[in-house]
Scaffold this motif. Structure first.
Motif, PDB file in Angstrom:
ATOM      1  N   ALA A   1      47.213  39.698  37.237  1.00 18.62           N
ATOM      2  CA  ALA A   1      45.158  38.811  37.201  1.00 18.62           C
ATOM      3  C   ALA A   1      46.620  37.496  37.121  1.00 18.62           C
ATOM      4  CB  ALA A   1      44.587  38.451  35.899  1.00 18.62           C
TER       5      ALA A   1
ATOM      6  N   ILE B   1      42.145  34.141  41.985  1.00 15.18           N
ATOM      7  CA  ILE B   1      40.931  34.019  40.951  1.00 15.18           C
ATOM      8  C   ILE B   1      41.359  32.675  40.869  1.00 15.18           C
ATOM      9  CG2 ILE B   1      40.233  34.330  38.503  1.00 15.18           C
ATOM     10  CD1 ILE B   1      41.884  37.865  38.989  1.00 15.18           C
TER      11      ILE B   1
ATOM     12  N   SER C   1      47.138  36.785  43.180  1.00 13.63           N
ATOM     13  CA  SER C   1      45.818  36.301  42.436  1.00 13.63           C
ATOM     14  C   SER C   1      45.164  35.623  43.201  1.00 13.63           C
ATOM     15  CB  SER C   1      45.364  36.884  40.698  1.00 13.63           C
ATOM     16  OG  SER C   1      44.469  36.033  40.138  1.00 13.63           O
TER      17      SER C   1
ATOM     18  N   ILE D   1      44.222  39.303  45.192  1.00 14.82           N
ATOM     19  CA  ILE D   1      43.604  40.280  44.407  1.00 14.82           C
ATOM     20  C   ILE D   1      42.177  38.606  44.173  1.00 14.82           C
ATOM     21  CG2 ILE D   1      43.634  40.393  42.249  1.00 14.82           C
ATOM     22  CD1 ILE D   1      46.195  41.817  43.292  1.00 14.82           C
TER      23      ILE D   1
END
Lengths: 325, 192
Positions: free
Chosen positions: A295, A302, A300, A278
């Motif tokens: 998130a 990120i 994730s 993700i």
């Protein structure tokens, strides 16, 4: 003895890196070849390693001056370029739209020429107009790095996304990448599409038909308006930020409705393969395009994207700013 | 002397594969002799041929002393002092050194010692990882023409050269046949 002939070859013992970099500017991924993109990603490996050293700084661009010229606001991209330049020992000046003479009516070209008169070697430009970097690159001796131009391209963001996928999955070719959200106004999406298609990934764009028109199929990607059909067979989902500041009513019914149809909620995330990555270019709107728990979840990457962004920008500054022009 | 057919330059063979083997074996013996605490030695090869040479020296030391040295890679491209002055950039590769370096002896390994600028860059690169007890340097060929006050601790062969000649080392991987050649410039040969 054929030695005299064979010694003229320049192949290294590991047989790698036949390609050398010749570009002073990075304007977009559209004009890069797959080999050039891979070359940047391999160079990034070396610069990522610098971040693990006791002294996280190399002298590669010592004595060079980099100007961060951000006509459109940005915090993370600007600071990432700034830190990358520091780690390469370059000197950095930051200029934003509000502090520049653009507000006093100076043209973009005149501002840039003034920067060049100060012997700036590298200009990192963020601009609200597509094509502004191309315009300046043709007129300046300095290296020009596009840090985002309008809805056109954001090459270093796409390179860091590619690097993160390659790092986590070991390859890019053959993977199915879903890019979800506001594609129409997104330079991140465009640069990602060019890069992913060149490196052999299958790309599906997902979002409301107003923001993801079928026109995009011409770029070699698939278009879907039903997220639940795409999620189960994606290897990577890249969620784009809903850009409140750019949205107009006619494209976009409302935040709540967007989340209901296209947000990556906890429920929807259950459709994903367990090893699906993700991604999100940030800044994230928690509860809009992505649920908070997702998130921060295990799938994730990120924050890896942020770390890799620094290494990618070091590689790009080194390659474009390091060649003699 | 006979000219090599149809080539613009002449390559004079300096070492063959067997001569390289003997030279590296001798360097291994010298490293053992000069480093009583062999287990504290790290061999750091400069890409790409230095990495292969370091690997072979480590192999000889393992054979002779049954001590397996830690081998590393030290990339110098981003520490060079000529970035921005060349139309082509050197390819950068990730460095890899066993950490921490404190208390260790790092032996930098390269194929050819010439101006000394590469070794200087390697020393800077090593210092960014930490502070080793000492740094030594091993080169297969020392061809002279230093531009910095630098010397090698271990040398496979001293080769007097003129600055317009080229030294070509073929070792490992696609570098076949293995050996060292001295390439003389075209004009010098034709006038002979």
């Amino acid at each position: 003895m054929r030695a005299a002939e064979s010694v003229t070859t320049s192949t290294s013992p590991d047989g790698a890196h036949a390609l050398r970099w010749h570009r002073k500017d990075l304007l977009g991924l559209r004009e890069l070849s797959a080999a050039e993109i891979n070359f940047v990603l391999e160079t990034t490996d070396a610069f990522k390693q610098v971040g693990t050293r006791e002294i996280k700084k190399v002298p590669a661009l010592r004595g060079k001056t980099l100007v961060n010229f951000f006509v459109e606001p940005s915090t993370r991209t600007r600071t990432s370029f700034e830190l990358a330049a520091f780690r390469l020992s370059a000197d950095v000046i930051n200029i934003s739209a509000s502090t520049s003479s653009l507000t006093k009516g100076e043209t973009l070209k005149d501002t840039a020429r003034n920067l060049e008169a100060l012997h700036a070697d590298i200009l990192v430009l963020r601009h609200s107009s597509a094509g502004a970097p191309q315009f300046l690159a043709q007129r300046l001796k300095a290296s020009l790095i596009n840090a985002g131009d309008g809805a056109h391209e954001h090459p270093t963001q796409a390179l860091l996304d590619l690097y993160t996928i390659r790092e986590k999955r070991g390859k890019i070719a053959g993977l199915h990448v879903a890019i979800i959200g506001d594609i129409l106004f997104s330079r991140v999406a465009r640069s990602n599409i060019f890069g992913l298609v060149k490196l052999g990934a299958r790309v599906t764009l997902v979002g409301p038909s107003t923001l993801v028109p079928r026109e995009f199929e011409k770029l070699g990607v698939e278009v879907s308006h039903k997220i639940d059909n795409v999620l189960p067979n994606a290897d990577v989902v890249n969620l784009l930020r809903i850009q409140h500041e750019r949205q107009r009513k006619e494209y976009f019914p409302g935040i709540g409705e967007y989340t209901r149809f296209f947000g990556l909620t906890k429920e929807r995330a259950k459709l994903l393969k367990p090893d699906c990555l993700i991604m999100h270019p940030g800044p994230i709107n928690r509860g809009v395009e992505i649920d908070s728990d997702i998130a921060d979840g295990l799938q994730s990457v990120i924050l890896d994207q942020v770390t890799n962004g620094l290494a990618v920008r070091m590689a790009v500054l080194y390659l474009c700013g390091g060649i003699s022009t | 002397m006979k000219q090599t057919k149809q080539n613009s330059s002449t390559a004079v063979p300096i070492m063959d594969a067997e001569a390289i083997r003997r030279a590296l074996q001798r360097i291994a013996h010298e490293i053992i002799e000069r480093n009583p605490q062999l287990e504290k030695v790290v061999l750091a090869g400069i890409p790409s041929r230095g990495v292969e040479i370091a690997r072979r020296i480590a192999g000889f030391i393992l054979e002779i002393e049954k001590v397996e040295l830690e081998a590393g890679v030290i990339d110098v491209a981003m520490h060079r002092d000529d970035v921005g002055t060349r139309p082509e950039l050197p390819v950068v590769r990730a460095s890899k050194l066993p950490l921490p370096l404190e208390g260790r002896t790092v032996i930098v390994v390269d194929d050819v010692l010439y101006t000394g600028r590469t070794v200087r860059a390697a020393m800077d690169a090593i210092n960014s990882f930490g502070r080793p007890a000492r740094i030594q340097f091993a080169a297969l060929i020392d061809r002279g023409h230093r531009e910095l006050p630098i010397r090698a601790d271990y040398v496979g062969k001293n080769l007097p050269t003129s600055m317009n000649e080229k030294v070509q080392v073929h070792i490992g991987g696609a570098d076949q046949p293995e050996g060292v050649w001295l390439t003389k410039p075209k004009t010098a040969n034709e006038s002979c």
